[in-house]
Design an enzyme around this catalytic site. Sequence first.
Site, short mmCIF file in Angstrom:
data_model
loop_
_atom_site.label_atom_id
_atom_site.label_comp_id
_atom_site.label_asym_id
_atom_site.label_seq_id
_atom_site.Cartn_x
_atom_site.Cartn_y
_atom_site.Cartn_z
N CYS A 27 42.16 -54.75 -3.15
CA CYS A 27 42.70 -54.11 -1.62
C CYS A 27 41.53 -54.40 -0.66
O CYS A 27 41.34 -53.39 -0.35
CB CYS A 27 43.49 -53.07 -2.36
SG CYS A 27 44.63 -52.41 -1.04
N CYS A 54 47.77 -59.13 -3.19
CA CYS A 54 48.53 -58.41 -3.14
C CYS A 54 49.26 -59.12 -4.25
O CYS A 54 49.81 -58.10 -5.42
CB CYS A 54 49.80 -58.41 -2.09
SG CYS A 54 48.99 -57.62 -0.93
N CYS A 103 54.51 -49.60 -2.72
CA CYS A 103 53.16 -50.43 -1.52
C CYS A 103 54.28 -50.92 -0.70
O CYS A 103 54.78 -51.59 -0.22
CB CYS A 103 52.23 -51.57 -1.99
SG CYS A 103 51.41 -51.15 -0.19
N GLU A 127 25.83 -43.41 -6.72
CA GLU A 127 27.30 -43.08 -5.73
C GLU A 127 26.01 -43.07 -4.24
O GLU A 127 26.88 -43.16 -3.21
CB GLU A 127 27.30 -41.88 -6.02
CG GLU A 127 28.81 -42.16 -6.98
CD GLU A 127 29.86 -42.90 -6.99
OE1 GLU A 127 30.09 -42.81 -5.32
OE2 GLU A 127 30.73 -43.63 -7.72
N CYS A 133 48.47 -57.59 -7.59
CA CYS A 133 48.01 -55.14 -7.32
C CYS A 133 48.69 -55.37 -8.66
O CYS A 133 50.25 -55.22 -8.46
CB CYS A 133 47.95 -55.05 -5.99
SG CYS A 133 47.95 -54.00 -5.61
#
Length: 417
Positions: free
Chosen positions: A219, A226, A235, A62, A229
């Site tokens: 995204c 899209c 959305c 991370e 998705c």
Amino acid sequence: MTQLTTNSDPTLSDNTANHSPTSLNSFAPRLLDWFAENGRHDLPWQQHQTDAPNPYIVWLSEVMLQQTQVTTVLPYFARFMASFPTVQDLAAAEWDTVAEHWAGLGYYARARNLHKGAKQLVEVIDETGDFPQTLASWESISGVGPSTAGAIMAMGLHRYGVICDGNVKRVLTRWAAIDGDITKSATTKELWALAERLTPKENSGLFAQAMMDMGATLCTRSKPACLLCPLQEDCLAHAEGRETDYPVKAKKQPKPSKFSNALLIKDIDGNILWLQRPDNGIWGGLWSLPLQFIKKTDGKISGKTTVKNDTKLNVASHEKIYEAEFTTAEQIINEWLDKHKLEAKAVSKTLLDDAPIKHSLTHFHWYLTPQSLTLNVKQTTKITEALQAAEININWLNADAAQVTLGLPRAMVKILE
């Protein structure tokens, strides 16, 4: 479809009015079904398929992934894990060794925080017998913010944790058509509230992985996929055909530019003088050529940028600039060269190209002009003695050896190349 218990407290988000409870409650199941079939499951730090997750691996990855793409991080992560397989190994390592492993990854304050954080984690483990177990405890570790702490809780400990990093913000601002500036605290608060509302109480680690993958693979910033998705049906940005209008971010002001000479001071054997940078400031603790400040300019530099010798600032008559722009070692070198009337000569990449090397940092562009100077044996001894008397860490190494032995910022590698 996967059935999950979500955080349904309506007070957690101010931005749920545009979506029905059905949309809100089905967000996580749809995303997780997509992730199970299409997500990435082979990244070396992923813990969602592990019964006994390792928070050290998640924490390390991370920190590395902050402002850095997965493809860039992969070889660095492998190198760290080979040399520092446990947090105790990282904490016990010398800073020079850590810096060498990090060199080229950028945003070097992260490496400093990583090393400091490892020592803090070892103290916690020595005291409690385990890694921190709460969000607040992780946020107390150097370099760990709310999203990183949430990721560690969710993925590194398999507990409840919420993430809201750049990828997540992009997904959420599009899905909910959040038109506030994401650099503003009010928008940040709104996004965190929505992220908390959507994150399931169970399997929040899986959800975090899925959200990261959604932002990284579907995204995306410029060409979101899209049609693939799982969230496209509700959305709001997609419904309006305005996907790339989100997230909304204030237009950046042009970065200022800074110009410096990078001095390749060589001995008669071709070894180059390297200085270890101060712990604070740019490239803290890494190794650099001596730099000689020339000037600063405001705004964007476009086209070919050449710094001629006659633009060099007489820094000796500008004490505040001298103090701010020259490290102690660079002041010693600059004064020593002036005293002995020695001047480095510009090194051109080609006979027709004397433009400096551009290196962009977070807050400014740095234009570095390589200049070379070869010292005789007596001069090499004298400048070495002057630096050692001031307790400056130095090294005389040729270009190849420096790249192998020292932790060099990417800008220095550019110059050597």
